[in-house]
Motif scaffolding. Structure first.
Motif, mmCIF file in Angstrom:
data_model
loop_
_atom_site.group_PDB
_atom_site.id
_atom_site.type_symbol
_atom_site.label_atom_id
_atom_site.label_comp_id
_atom_site.label_asym_id
_atom_site.label_seq_id
_atom_site.Cartn_x
_atom_site.Cartn_y
_atom_site.Cartn_z
ATOM 1 N N ASP A 2 0.838 -1.198 0.000
ATOM 2 C CA ASP A 2 0.000 0.000 0.000
ATOM 3 C C ASP A 2 0.875 1.250 0.000
ATOM 4 O OD1 ASP A 2 -1.755 2.159 0.658
ATOM 5 O OD2 ASP A 2 -3.128 0.735 1.594
ATOM 6 N N PRO A 3 0.787 2.080 -1.067
ATOM 7 C CA PRO A 3 1.640 3.260 -1.153
ATOM 8 C C PRO A 3 1.309 4.335 -0.117
ATOM 9 C CG PRO A 3 0.036 3.268 -2.932
ATOM 10 C CD PRO A 3 -0.106 1.946 -2.224
ATOM 11 N N ARG A 4 0.146 4.234 0.524
ATOM 12 C CA ARG A 4 -0.217 5.231 1.538
ATOM 13 C C ARG A 4 0.587 5.054 2.816
ATOM 14 N NH1 ARG A 4 -6.455 4.088 1.736
ATOM 15 N NH2 ARG A 4 -5.524 2.004 1.750
ATOM 16 N N PHE A 5 1.076 3.849 3.078
ATOM 17 C CA PHE A 5 1.867 3.623 4.280
ATOM 18 C C PHE A 5 3.283 4.148 4.075
ATOM 19 C CE2 PHE A 5 -1.068 -0.188 4.945
ATOM 20 C CZ PHE A 5 -1.860 0.484 5.861
ATOM 21 N N THR A 6 3.773 4.903 5.055
ATOM 22 C CA THR A 6 5.115 5.475 4.977
ATOM 23 C C THR A 6 6.038 4.980 6.084
ATOM 24 O OG1 THR A 6 4.442 7.410 6.278
ATOM 25 C CG2 THR A 6 4.272 7.579 3.854
ATOM 26 N N GLU A 7 5.470 4.340 7.104
ATOM 27 C CA GLU A 7 6.259 3.861 8.242
ATOM 28 C C GLU A 7 5.773 2.480 8.649
ATOM 29 O OE1 GLU A 7 7.461 7.992 10.415
ATOM 30 O OE2 GLU A 7 5.616 7.049 11.103
ATOM 31 N N MET A 8 6.656 1.720 9.282
ATOM 32 C CA MET A 8 6.287 0.403 9.788
ATOM 33 C C MET A 8 7.152 0.038 10.976
ATOM 34 S SD MET A 8 8.160 -2.747 7.892
ATOM 35 C CE MET A 8 8.388 -3.450 9.517
ATOM 36 N N ALA A 9 6.721 -0.980 11.683
ATOM 37 C CA ALA A 9 7.500 -1.595 12.758
ATOM 38 C C ALA A 9 7.015 -3.029 12.899
ATOM 39 C CB ALA A 9 7.330 -0.847 14.075
ATOM 40 N N VAL A 10 7.811 -3.848 13.567
ATOM 41 C CA VAL A 10 7.451 -5.251 13.765
ATOM 42 C C VAL A 10 7.935 -5.699 15.136
ATOM 43 C CG1 VAL A 10 9.557 -6.189 12.717
ATOM 44 C CG2 VAL A 10 7.441 -7.557 12.693
ATOM 45 N N SER A 11 7.210 -6.646 15.708
ATOM 46 C CA SER A 11 7.632 -7.263 16.965
ATOM 47 C C SER A 11 7.313 -8.751 16.918
ATOM 48 C CB SER A 11 6.905 -6.630 18.158
ATOM 49 O OG SER A 11 7.263 -7.305 19.354
ATOM 50 N N ARG A 12 8.284 -9.549 17.330
ATOM 51 C CA ARG A 12 8.103 -11.004 17.452
ATOM 52 C C ARG A 12 8.335 -11.360 18.915
ATOM 53 N NH1 ARG A 12 12.761 -14.201 14.901
ATOM 54 N NH2 ARG A 12 13.740 -13.394 16.772
ATOM 55 N N ILE A 13 7.378 -12.044 19.497
ATOM 56 C CA ILE A 13 7.499 -12.503 20.885
ATOM 57 C C ILE A 13 7.604 -14.020 20.876
ATOM 58 C CG2 ILE A 13 6.362 -12.657 23.135
ATOM 59 C CD1 ILE A 13 7.263 -9.801 22.476
#
Length: 197
Positions: A167-178
């Protein structure tokens, strides 16, 4: 501004999908994934198990996943019946990481797999709770994938997850794995996408 007045766009249905791969440690259950969305490339500096990414100190798996997402976004692709052109990379967001970590921890601690938290809240609430003023927000979740490559490939092979990634509208991200020994899966992943208001 209240969540009701924010633009809400449902990009993918809330479903559990069986995906290739299992958890590490010989878990024979299929991995699970589910996407949902509501409406500066960083530099990597290797450290002792962590790297600096867009001003955030992150674990190596987080930096690798961010790189793989941006690699995927750099190429045109089909997500189900929808065609996407190559799109700009996303930056890693420390603030969004808090929302991702909260949800992965909640799923692991309370042994469930859903976009709705044990407190009844959804991604929009978790992101707002970090103080992030968003215009659009999205979430991919997964469980039982042992490696970054496996979870990213699983998301790319699923139309709803793929749409979030592209999606080109998204400009930032993050991820977490537990990681956990006390739940149905031995790991729970949450990937949060957003764009600031």
């Amino acid at each position: 501004m209240s969540d009701i007045s924010r633009t809400l766009v449902l990009l993918a249905p809330l479903v559990l999908l069986a995906a290739c791969g299992g958890g590490s440690g010989g878990d024979s259950r299929p991995a699970a994934v589910a996407p949902v969305a509501e409406s500066e490339s960083g530099s990597l500096d290797a450290g002792a198990g962590t790297v600096m990414l867009s001003g955030c100190e992150v674990e190596a798996y987080q930096a690798e996943l961010w790189q793989r997402v941006n690699q995927a976004r750099s190429q045109a692709r089909s997500c189900g019946n929808e065609q996407f052109d190559a799109v700009a990379p996303v930056t890693y967001s420390c603030r969004l990481e808090g929302a991702a970590e909260r949800h992965s921890g909640d799923m692991a601690d309370n042994n469930f797999f859903s976009h709705t938290g044990s407190d009844g809240l959804r991604v929009s609430h978790r992101v707002s709770a970090t103080g992030y003023d968003w215009s659009i927000v999205g979430e991919n979740i997964a469980a039982g994938f042992g490696e970054v490559t496996d979870v990213v490939n699983g998301w790319l092979e699923s139309p709803g997850h793929c749409r979030n990634l592209m999606d080109p509208r998204f400009t930032e991200m993050a991820v977490s794995r537990i990681l956990t020994n006390a739940a149905d899966y031995d790991n729970y992943w949450t990937q949060v996408f957003a764009a600031p208001r």
